[in-house]
Design a protein around this motif. Structure first.
Motif, mmCIF file in Angstrom:
data_model
loop_
_atom_site.group_PDB
_atom_site.id
_atom_site.type_symbol
_atom_site.label_atom_id
_atom_site.label_comp_id
_atom_site.label_asym_id
_atom_site.label_seq_id
_atom_site.Cartn_x
_atom_site.Cartn_y
_atom_site.Cartn_z
ATOM 1 N N LYS A 18 0.828 -1.208 0.000
ATOM 2 C CA LYS A 18 0.000 0.000 0.000
ATOM 3 C C LYS A 18 0.863 1.259 0.000
ATOM 4 C CE LYS A 18 -2.179 -1.165 3.824
ATOM 5 N NZ LYS A 18 -1.488 -2.444 4.141
ATOM 6 N N GLY A 19 1.810 1.316 0.926
ATOM 7 C CA GLY A 19 2.677 2.490 1.016
ATOM 8 C C GLY A 19 3.529 2.668 -0.236
ATOM 9 N N THR A 20 4.002 1.553 -0.779
ATOM 10 C CA THR A 20 4.846 1.587 -1.982
ATOM 11 C C THR A 20 4.058 2.148 -3.174
ATOM 12 O OG1 THR A 20 6.091 -0.308 -1.163
ATOM 13 C CG2 THR A 20 6.220 0.119 -3.527
ATOM 14 N N LEU A 88 -6.336 7.502 0.511
ATOM 15 C CA LEU A 88 -6.314 6.960 1.871
ATOM 16 C C LEU A 88 -5.534 5.649 1.889
ATOM 17 C CD1 LEU A 88 -10.014 7.649 2.901
ATOM 18 C CD2 LEU A 88 -7.985 8.627 3.994
ATOM 19 N N ASP A 89 -4.656 5.504 2.877
ATOM 20 C CA ASP A 89 -3.782 4.321 2.999
ATOM 21 C C ASP A 89 -3.876 3.827 4.439
ATOM 22 O OD1 ASP A 89 -1.614 2.643 3.513
ATOM 23 O OD2 ASP A 89 -0.099 4.023 2.729
ATOM 24 N N GLY A 90 -4.480 2.648 4.629
ATOM 25 C CA GLY A 90 -4.620 2.107 5.990
ATOM 26 C C GLY A 90 -5.890 2.564 6.675
ATOM 27 N N GLN A 164 14.070 0.041 10.838
ATOM 28 C CA GLN A 164 13.078 -1.036 10.820
ATOM 29 C C GLN A 164 11.942 -0.659 11.776
ATOM 30 O OE1 GLN A 164 14.763 -4.929 11.608
ATOM 31 N NE2 GLN A 164 13.157 -5.895 10.381
ATOM 32 N N ARG A 165 10.705 -0.732 11.296
ATOM 33 C CA ARG A 165 9.564 -0.373 12.140
ATOM 34 C C ARG A 165 9.457 -1.292 13.346
ATOM 35 N NH1 ARG A 165 4.401 0.406 8.303
ATOM 36 N NH2 ARG A 165 3.455 -0.852 9.949
ATOM 37 N N LYS A 166 9.045 -0.707 14.485
ATOM 38 C CA LYS A 166 8.956 -1.470 15.735
ATOM 39 C C LYS A 166 7.982 -2.639 15.619
ATOM 40 C CE LYS A 166 9.238 -0.930 20.613
ATOM 41 N NZ LYS A 166 8.071 -1.078 21.482
HETATM 42 MG MG MG Z 1 2.215 1.128 4.883
#
Ligand code: MG
Ligand code: AP5
Length: 220
Positions: A18-20, A88-90, A164-166
């Motif tokens: 999604k983010g990409t 909208l993302d998420g 790196q995300r938590k």
């Molecule tokens: Mg994302």
């Protein structure tokens, strides 16, 4: 469709891309990217009240309660830069959130043009999330193998530091995928009924997926 008139939602499990895809879509269609995950992470970083409330849920891979999410998004959608569209993302991530979004849009004489739904198998999602690196400054997503930055640890877009995300650890990822299946996957049927759903094979390369996305948007 005029290029700066797009009201769209990105739907799909964690790691689906999604983010990409968001980064590519907003560049082409010139609409603001509204990622609730990014907004919460920024609030956590700044130590706001909202960030303090959201953090525990996010660290465990649970959804942040609807009442903390809906007003946040509807306030954002009232800003001037959303008049010509948004991505909208998420969000939405529950049927309740989707209903609240529909209510807001209809009160404002708007409706969604398209919901972009990305399908990716679970083992691929886990592998992608394990290798993901995100820019501290601009939020751009990379992958150590699939989408490597030109220089290790450094963002191609802005030169920021990658981290790196938590919530990108194996255990939390399992929870996030389970939560997606039970809470968010029902939105596929919800938007199918509204005749706005477009499905994509999210396992193609990110450029191929984007080509498919553009075709679907142009066909609307
Ligand atoms: Mg994302
Ligand atoms: P959020 O930030 O939205 O995370 P998510 O849904 O888990 O999705 P991700 O960001 O992990 O995946 P993505 O689809 O964006 O994939 P990406 O493009 O990075 O939410 C985080 C948390 O916030 C939630 O758990 C919840 O607690 C809370 N929250 C947020 N919104 C909420 C809401 N509305 N209600 C309640 N709570 C909420 O790609 C992943 C990796 O794969 C990257 O490394 C990328 O480089 C790579 N990749 C991408 N595309 C491809 C491709 N085609 N081929 C190969 N590799 C690829």
């Amino acid at each position: 469709m005029a290029h700066n008139m797009l009201r769209a939602v990105l739907l799909g499990p964690p790691g689906a891309g999604k983010g990409t895809q968001a980064a590519k879509v907003i560049e082409k269609y010139n609409v603001p990217h509204i990622s609730t995950g990014d907004i919460f992470r920024a609030n956590i970083k700044e130590g706001t009240e909202l960030g303090k409330k959201a953090k525990g849920y996010m660290d465990e891979g649970k959804l942040v309660p609807d009442e903390l999410v809906v007003n946040l998004v509807t306030d954002r959608l009232q800003k001037d830069d959303c008049k010509e569209g948004f991505l909208l993302d998420g969000f939405p991530r529950t049927i309740f959130q989707a209903e609240q979004l529909d209510k807001f849009l209809s009160e404002n004489g708007q409706k969604l043009d398209i919901v972009l739904n990305f399908k990716v198998r679970k083992d691929v999602l886990i592998e992608r999330i394990a290798g993901r690196r995100v820019c501290k400054s601009c939020g751009a997503s990379f992958h150590v193998v699939n989408v490597p930055p030109k220089k290790e640890g450094i963002c191609d877009v802005c030169g920021g530091e990658l981290f790196q995300r938590k919530d990108d650890n194996r255990e939390t990822v399992e929870n996030r995928i389970n939560v997606y299946e039970s809470e968010t996957a029902p939105l596929i049927g919800y938007y199918e009924k509204q005749n706005v759903l477009a499905n994509f094979d999210g396992e193609k390369t990110h450029n191929e997926v984007f080509e498919d996305v553009v075709k679907a948007i142009e066909a609307k």
